[in-house]
Design an enzyme around this catalytic site. Structure first.
Site, PDB file in Angstrom:
ATOM      1  N   ASP A 100       0.837  -1.188   0.000  1.00 12.03           N
ATOM      2  CA  ASP A 100       0.000   0.000   0.000  1.00 12.03           C
ATOM      3  C   ASP A 100       0.885   1.256   0.000  1.00 12.03           C
ATOM      4  O   ASP A 100       1.825   1.351   0.799  1.00 12.03           O
ATOM      5  CB  ASP A 100      -0.875  -0.055   1.269  1.00 12.03           C
ATOM      6  CG  ASP A 100      -1.952   1.004   1.286  1.00 12.03           C
ATOM      7  OD1 ASP A 100      -2.384   1.437   0.209  1.00 12.03           O
ATOM      8  OD2 ASP A 100      -2.381   1.377   2.401  1.00 12.03           O
ATOM      9  N   HIS A 101       0.581   2.180  -0.890  1.00 12.55           N
ATOM     10  CA  HIS A 101       1.319   3.443  -0.989  1.00 12.55           C
ATOM     11  C   HIS A 101       2.840   3.237  -1.033  1.00 12.55           C
ATOM     12  O   HIS A 101       3.568   3.818  -0.229  1.00 12.55           O
ATOM     13  CB  HIS A 101       0.963   4.392   0.161  1.00 12.55           C
ATOM     14  CG  HIS A 101      -0.434   4.921   0.072  1.00 12.55           C
ATOM     15  ND1 HIS A 101      -0.797   5.957  -0.763  1.00 12.55           N
ATOM     16  CD2 HIS A 101      -1.567   4.537   0.706  1.00 12.55           C
ATOM     17  CE1 HIS A 101      -2.097   6.193  -0.624  1.00 12.55           C
ATOM     18  NE2 HIS A 101      -2.597   5.347   0.245  1.00 12.55           N
ATOM     19  N   GLU A 106      -2.616   6.096  -8.504  1.00 15.39           N
ATOM     20  CA  GLU A 106      -3.534   7.183  -8.174  1.00 15.39           C
ATOM     21  C   GLU A 106      -3.187   8.445  -8.964  1.00 15.39           C
ATOM     22  O   GLU A 106      -2.024   8.732  -9.188  1.00 15.39           O
ATOM     23  CB  GLU A 106      -3.410   7.453  -6.657  1.00 15.39           C
ATOM     24  CG  GLU A 106      -4.246   8.578  -6.117  1.00 15.39           C
ATOM     25  CD  GLU A 106      -4.122   8.734  -4.588  1.00 15.39           C
ATOM     26  OE1 GLU A 106      -3.256   8.079  -3.979  1.00 15.39           O
ATOM     27  OE2 GLU A 106      -4.902   9.526  -4.030  1.00 15.39           O
ATOM     28  N   GLY A 118      -7.726   8.129   7.533  1.00 19.78           N
ATOM     29  CA  GLY A 118      -7.832   8.394   8.974  1.00 19.78           C
ATOM     30  C   GLY A 118      -9.268   8.640   9.407  1.00 19.78           C
ATOM     31  O   GLY A 118     -10.209   8.139   8.796  1.00 19.78           O
ATOM     32  N   GLY A 158      -9.635   5.110   2.680  1.00 17.31           N
ATOM     33  CA  GLY A 158     -10.340   5.890   3.708  1.00 17.31           C
ATOM     34  C   GLY A 158     -11.734   5.372   4.005  1.00 17.31           C
ATOM     35  O   GLY A 158     -12.683   6.147   4.106  1.00 17.31           O
ATOM     36  N   THR A 159     -11.876   4.063   4.139  1.00 16.93           N
ATOM     37  CA  THR A 159     -13.209   3.460   4.324  1.00 16.93           C
ATOM     38  C   THR A 159     -13.753   3.637   5.747  1.00 16.93           C
ATOM     39  O   THR A 159     -14.970   3.702   5.940  1.00 16.93           O
ATOM     40  CB  THR A 159     -13.145   1.958   3.959  1.00 16.93           C
ATOM     41  OG1 THR A 159     -12.642   1.846   2.618  1.00 16.93           O
ATOM     42  CG2 THR A 159     -14.511   1.300   4.016  1.00 16.93           C
ATOM     43  N   ASN A 217      -9.849  -0.025   0.901  1.00 23.51           N
ATOM     44  CA  ASN A 217      -8.751  -0.002   1.863  1.00 23.51           C
ATOM     45  C   ASN A 217      -9.300   0.370   3.232  1.00 23.51           C
ATOM     46  O   ASN A 217      -9.879   1.449   3.401  1.00 23.51           O
ATOM     47  CB  ASN A 217      -7.697   1.010   1.434  1.00 23.51           C
ATOM     48  CG  ASN A 217      -6.811   0.478   0.331  1.00 23.51           C
ATOM     49  OD1 ASN A 217      -7.184  -0.458  -0.376  1.00 23.51           O
ATOM     50  ND2 ASN A 217      -5.655   1.069   0.164  1.00 23.51           N
ATOM     51  N   PHE A 246      -8.290   0.398   7.272  1.00 21.24           N
ATOM     52  CA  PHE A 246      -7.210   0.222   8.247  1.00 21.24           C
ATOM     53  C   PHE A 246      -7.530   0.852   9.597  1.00 21.24           C
ATOM     54  O   PHE A 246      -7.518   0.169  10.634  1.00 21.24           O
ATOM     55  CB  PHE A 246      -5.891   0.803   7.699  1.00 21.24           C
ATOM     56  CG  PHE A 246      -4.794   0.855   8.722  1.00 21.24           C
ATOM     57  CD1 PHE A 246      -4.305  -0.311   9.287  1.00 21.24           C
ATOM     58  CD2 PHE A 246      -4.268   2.068   9.155  1.00 21.24           C
ATOM     59  CE1 PHE A 246      -3.299  -0.265  10.260  1.00 21.24           C
ATOM     60  CE2 PHE A 246      -3.279   2.116  10.119  1.00 21.24           C
ATOM     61  CZ  PHE A 246      -2.794   0.949  10.675  1.00 21.24           C
TER      62      PHE A 246
END
Ligand SMILES: [Zn+2]
Length: 288
Positions: free
Chosen positions: A81-82, A133, A188, A216-217, A237, A239
């Site tokens: 990720d990222h 992205e 976040g 950002g779910t 995603n 987290f």
């Protein structure tokens, strides 16, 4: 078992479901994500973010993730990720990651296209899927780009939205497999309730023609998540919700302990709570 990300995404497209991409930063996190998916009989994307290197160094955490993913009884994709640094991405591939987010979104568009295109060409030759992205989604997490000052209100979230036309060009030229779409979420916690722009999502889907990813779910209303699945988001995603869920239960466990408390009991408590969170999200995405 570790499965081909492209085949998993094709199946998700065909059957109109999405797969949870959950970052694990600890052993308990890995156990929580995989046992949640196993209990539900659903595929899952087990992710590691470069930004978590400090807590989970890829040189030790990468092989650990791969070992757990291989032994899992459900289809697992191992995802970076990222990933922003080329050498870091190469390490991830060396440790068995078969899906890479190459994040060049902070660079000017032409450079983003050029870099992602070159990487994707090589990645595809060795069977690695690529997520990328265009534009930068804001963050309420320090160190994630966008709004880096925690708790700072984002004035105009629309400024961060993915432009459908640019997204279309980006996907055609880079030939990536998954596109991170920004249409109302941030990384976040939310300061204000997120409202997703579904008309924009429809246009991005139409222009890109590939599976979309929502970052950002955590904190997005369930009805909006379900609509986003219908709208073509195939990977969510997730987290923050998982990673913060164990704090209060652990605090209570420590407070109510009547004798010595072993650390592995605290760790087990964290794994159990995180599993409940992961299960809930996986079930919501219709991937069971
Ligand atoms: Zn993200």
């Amino acid at each position: 078992m570790i499965v081909n990300p492209r085949e998993l995404m094709e199946d998700a497209q065909r059957n109109n479901y999405a797969v949870a991409g959950i970052n694990a930063t600890t052993l308990e996190g890995i156990q929580a994500v995989l046992s949640a998916a196993e209990e539900l009989g659903a595929p899952v994307i087990l992710s590691h973010a470069q930004v978590h290197e400090k807590y989970a160094p890829i040189d030790v955490f990468g092989p650990l993730l791969a070992a757990f993913a291989e032994k899992a009884k459900i289809p697992v994709v191992l995802h970076l990720d990222h990933g922003t640094q080329y050498s870091y991405i190469l390490k991830a591939i060396r440790y068995g990651f078969n899906s890479i987010m190459y994040d060049c979104a902070h660079l000017p568009l032409e450079e983003n296209i050029q870099r992602v295109k070159a990487f994707t060409e090589s990645a595809h030759e060795i069977g690695i899927s690529v997520e990328a992205e265009v534009g930068t989604m804001p963050s309420n997490i320090v160190g994630m780009g966008g709004c880096t000052e925690y708790g700072k209100k984002i004035d105009r979230i629309e400024d961060y939205f993915t432009d459908p036309d640019i997204a279309g060009r980006f996907c055609r030229e880079t030939k990536i497999d998954m596109l991170t779409a920004s249409f109302g979420t941030v990384h976040g916690f939310y300061i204000e309730k997120p409202v997703l722009d579904f008309e924009r999502l429809r246009k991005i889907k139409e222009a890109s023609g590939i599976p979309l990813v929502m970052h950002g779910t955590t904190g997005v209303e369930e009805e909006q998540i379900k609509r986003a699945v219908k709208g073509g988001v195939r990977k969510f995603n997730y987290f923050t919700g998982v990673a913060t869920s164990a704090s209060l239960p652990i605090e209570n466990k420590i407070r109510n302990a009547e004798g010595p408390l072993y650390y592995h009991e605290i760790a087990q408590c964290a794994a159990d709570v995180m599993k409940v969170q992961a299960k809930h999200m996986i079930a919501l995405l219709q991937s069971v």
